[in-house]
Design a protein around this motif. Structure first.
Motif, PDB file in Angstrom:
ATOM      1  N   LEU A 244      93.039 -17.138  68.330  1.00 55.50           N
ATOM      2  CA  LEU A 244      93.323 -18.422  67.683  1.00 55.50           C
ATOM      3  C   LEU A 244      94.733 -18.448  67.086  1.00 55.50           C
ATOM      4  N   VAL A 245      95.121 -17.352  66.438  1.00 57.85           N
ATOM      5  CA  VAL A 245      96.449 -17.318  65.814  1.00 57.85           C
ATOM      6  C   VAL A 245      97.550 -17.367  66.878  1.00 57.85           C
ATOM      7  N   LEU A 246      97.370 -16.631  67.964  1.00 54.46           N
ATOM      8  CA  LEU A 246      98.370 -16.666  69.038  1.00 54.46           C
ATOM      9  C   LEU A 246      98.413 -18.040  69.706  1.00 54.46           C
ATOM     10  N   ALA A 247      97.256 -18.702  69.799  1.00 56.03           N
ATOM     11  CA  ALA A 247      97.233 -20.059  70.349  1.00 56.03           C
ATOM     12  C   ALA A 247      98.019 -21.011  69.450  1.00 56.03           C
ATOM     13  N   VAL A 248      97.871 -20.857  68.135  1.00 55.55           N
ATOM     14  CA  VAL A 248      98.635 -21.690  67.193  1.00 55.55           C
ATOM     15  C   VAL A 248     100.133 -21.432  67.347  1.00 55.55           C
ATOM     16  N   PHE A 249     100.518 -20.184  67.549  1.00 57.59           N
ATOM     17  CA  PHE A 249     101.921 -19.817  67.784  1.00 57.59           C
ATOM     18  C   PHE A 249     102.461 -20.558  69.010  1.00 57.59           C
ATOM     19  N   SER A 250     101.693 -20.551  70.102  1.00 54.10           N
ATOM     20  CA  SER A 250     102.128 -21.242  71.322  1.00 54.10           C
ATOM     21  C   SER A 250     102.114 -22.752  71.154  1.00 54.10           C
ATOM     22  N   ILE A 251     101.135 -23.268  70.407  1.00 52.79           N
ATOM     23  CA  ILE A 251     101.082 -24.715  70.164  1.00 52.79           C
ATOM     24  C   ILE A 251     102.304 -25.164  69.361  1.00 52.79           C
ATOM     25  N   GLY A 252     102.752 -24.313  68.426  1.00 48.39           N
ATOM     26  CA  GLY A 252     103.984 -24.625  67.699  1.00 48.39           C
ATOM     27  C   GLY A 252     105.160 -24.737  68.636  1.00 48.39           C
ATOM     28  N   SER A 253     105.253 -23.824  69.596  1.00 48.98           N
ATOM     29  CA  SER A 253     106.332 -23.872  70.574  1.00 48.98           C
ATOM     30  C   SER A 253     106.239 -25.123  71.429  1.00 48.98           C
ATOM     31  N   LEU A 254     105.041 -25.451  71.875  1.00 49.70           N
ATOM     32  CA  LEU A 254     104.828 -26.658  72.676  1.00 49.70           C
ATOM     33  C   LEU A 254     105.228 -27.903  71.889  1.00 49.70           C
ATOM     34  N   THR A 255     104.849 -27.944  70.626  1.00 49.87           N
ATOM     35  CA  THR A 255     105.191 -29.081  69.761  1.00 49.87           C
ATOM     36  C   THR A 255     106.699 -29.197  69.582  1.00 49.87           C
ATOM     37  N   GLY A 256     107.363 -28.068  69.323  1.00 50.61           N
ATOM     38  CA  GLY A 256     108.805 -28.101  69.139  1.00 50.61           C
ATOM     39  C   GLY A 256     109.532 -28.552  70.380  1.00 50.61           C
ATOM     40  N   GLY A 257     109.100 -28.051  71.543  1.00 48.10           N
ATOM     41  CA  GLY A 257     109.760 -28.440  72.784  1.00 48.10           C
ATOM     42  C   GLY A 257     109.630 -29.913  73.088  1.00 48.10           C
ATOM     43  N   LEU A 258     108.441 -30.459  72.896  1.00 49.56           N
ATOM     44  CA  LEU A 258     108.229 -31.880  73.181  1.00 49.56           C
ATOM     45  C   LEU A 258     108.900 -32.776  72.136  1.00 49.56           C
ATOM     46  N   SER A 259     109.003 -32.287  70.907  1.00 48.56           N
ATOM     47  CA  SER A 259     109.575 -33.100  69.827  1.00 48.56           C
ATOM     48  C   SER A 259     111.097 -33.143  69.865  1.00 48.56           C
ATOM     49  N   PHE A 260     111.721 -32.010  70.227  1.00 51.70           N
ATOM     50  CA  PHE A 260     113.176 -31.914  70.116  1.00 51.70           C
ATOM     51  C   PHE A 260     113.897 -31.816  71.453  1.00 51.70           C
ATOM     52  N   GLY A 261     113.152 -31.994  72.544  1.00 52.20           N
ATOM     53  CA  GLY A 261     113.764 -31.832  73.855  1.00 52.20           C
ATOM     54  C   GLY A 261     114.834 -32.846  74.182  1.00 52.20           C
ATOM     55  N   HIS A 262     114.818 -33.999  73.499  1.00 54.55           N
ATOM     56  CA  HIS A 262     115.793 -35.051  73.801  1.00 54.55           C
ATOM     57  C   HIS A 262     117.101 -34.860  73.040  1.00 54.55           C
ATOM     58  N   ILE A 263     117.137 -33.930  72.074  1.00 53.63           N
ATOM     59  CA  ILE A 263     118.331 -33.772  71.232  1.00 53.63           C
ATOM     60  C   ILE A 263     119.453 -33.131  72.038  1.00 53.63           C
ATOM     61  N   PRO A 264     120.655 -33.726  72.049  1.00 55.75           N
ATOM     62  CA  PRO A 264     121.777 -33.139  72.794  1.00 55.75           C
ATOM     63  C   PRO A 264     122.089 -31.726  72.303  1.00 55.75           C
ATOM     64  N   ILE A 265     122.582 -30.891  73.201  1.00 51.26           N
ATOM     65  CA  ILE A 265     122.822 -29.482  72.907  1.00 51.26           C
ATOM     66  C   ILE A 265     124.300 -29.250  72.609  1.00 51.26           C
ATOM     67  N   GLY A 266     124.585 -28.925  71.346  1.00 49.19           N
ATOM     68  CA  GLY A 266     125.941 -28.560  70.948  1.00 49.19           C
ATOM     69  C   GLY A 266     126.076 -27.053  70.823  1.00 49.19           C
ATOM     70  N   ARG A 267     127.229 -26.602  70.357  1.00 49.80           N
ATOM     71  CA  ARG A 267     127.459 -25.157  70.250  1.00 49.80           C
ATOM     72  C   ARG A 267     126.516 -24.496  69.244  1.00 49.80           C
TER      73      ARG A 267
END
Length: 401
Positions: A244-267
């Motif tokens: 369960l804890v490792l699943a929460v870790f991966s869900i955090g990553s999934l959430t971050g990727g979907l939430s911030f994927g549109h942000i332009p990439i600077g240095r």
């Protein structure tokens, strides 16, 4: 989410993403299945660890080599050859009664022949979407791959413990052949040809962004592997709480990727995202309570997929199209070595000071990654107003329409 829906409506994107995720699904199953099977056959975790290490060495060596072959002989030929050899090697591990050195040899063969699906698909992506969509596509890819690490270990553990380890390995072969065939037969692989690279093997690492992507990937995945070891040690060798804890870790990553994927990439994008990972992991050292660990690892996970998206985008934008597959191969090798280093470091510290030591190791890897990203920030490309597609080769590249 509307942006991701539009992205998936682009012809071929949804299909190729589903195919490559299926083809890569065995990556989340192989290590655990081999570990359980060899331990079951030999009665020794030490022997299982040797076979697993041999497989990992094969995968690390193969990454840039088989990826580079795709520019020489074509993606479909290389993927088909490696798929067949890998399937035969895993089948032999499952069915043959052998000595440990023979199992290790088969592990090396299975590792060396792991199909370079990840390098292939990330080479294809820039040819499927426009420049505005490429960064969100890399982010979506990095996010959805978390499904592999959430679902695959659970599935293979259930099959191995409830049915048998032989059946677990044979299930991997079925998914490997089925998913790999789906990916190989995808029309996109026939429409894109990777030009043959004119540079010597490894020369691509002289590009600072590729080297930085490899080093950062090594440190980031090292941190994740240390966390996995720590969670398993904390909750008595992989009980329900660990899953369960490792699943929460991966869900955090999934959430971050979907939430911030549109942000332009600077240095500074990489440094900011790794700072989130480092802060979250540093907080784990205060308590091993399941709710505290779940919350802090969810926070740390928010930065992982966005950081990997930066790795993929900066690699793509920094090399010629003919060198992209090899570049991604080196990045993948860095991540594999990082996984081994993180697990090994955490293991030594767990033996020495207990489960808490693994979180110290994870934090150290993450802080080191942040330090590299901050100290060498000028080596990261600014992609906010730039096409992240690979640099075109000077000779014409034919495509099949």
């Amino acid at each position: 989410m509307a942006g991701y829906r539009d992205l998936l409506r682009t012809p071929g994107v949804g299909r190729i993403m589903a195919a490559q995720l299926t083809a890569r699904f065995p990556n989340g199953m192989m290590s655990l299945a081999i570990l359980l099977h060899i331990e079951h056959v030999t009665g020794s975790y030490g022997a299982a660890g040797l076979v697993l290490a041999a497989t990992s060495v094969g995968q690390a060596v193969a990454g840039p080599v088989t990826s580079r072959w795709m520019g020489r002989w074509g993606m479909r030929r290389v993927l088909t050859l490696t798929l067949v050899v890998c399937a035969l090697a895993v089948t032999a591990i499952a069915l043959a009664q052998l000595a440990v050195p023979a199992y290790m040899a088969l592990g090396v063969i299975a590792g060396l022949s792991t199909p370079p699906v990840q390098s292939a698909v990330r080479t294809i992506y820039p040819k499927m979407v426009n420049s505005r969509q490429l960064t969100p596509l890399f982010s979506l890819d990095a996010s959805l791959q978390e499904i592999i690490w959430i679902v695959a270990p659970v599935v293979i553990t259930l099959v191995a413990t409830q049915v048998g380890t032989v059946q677990a390995l044979l299930l991997i072969v079925v998914i490997l052949v089925g998913g790999g065939s789906w990916f190989i037969l995808s029309p996109e692989l026939g429409r894109v040809r990777i030009p043959r690279s004119r540079r010597s093997l490894g020369k691509v690492l002289t590009k600072p962004p590729v080297l930085l992507a490899t080093v950062v990937g090594f440190l980031l995945i090292g941190a994740c592997s240390a966390v996995e070891a720590g969670v398993v040690a904390t909750f008595d060798h992989g009980g329900l709480e660990a899953g369960l804890v490792l699943a929460v870790f991966s869900i955090g990553s999934l959430t971050g990727g979907l939430s911030f994927g549109h942000i332009p990439i600077g240095r500074w994008a990489m440094a900011r995202r790794l700072a989130i990972v480092a802060v979250g992991l540093s907080l784990t050292m205060f308590s091993l309570n399941i709710f505290w660990l779940g919350g802090t690892l969810f926070l740390a996970g928010i930065g992982i997929a966005p950081a990997l998206a930066v790795v993929f985008a900066m690699t793509s934008a920094s090399v010629k199209f003919s060198d992209t597959a090899e570049a991604y191969g080196w990045v993948g090798t860095g991540q594999l070595i990082g996984a081994a280093a993180g697990s090994a470091t955490a293991g030594f510290l767990i033996d020495g000071v207990g489960a808490q030591g693994a979180y110290w190791a994870a934090t150290a890897f993450a802080v080191a990654g942040f330090a590299v990203a901050a100290l060498f920030v000028r080596g990261f490309p600014d992609l906010r107003h730039r096409d992240p597609s690979p640099i075109p080769d000077t000779e014409p590249v034919s495509t099949i329409t």
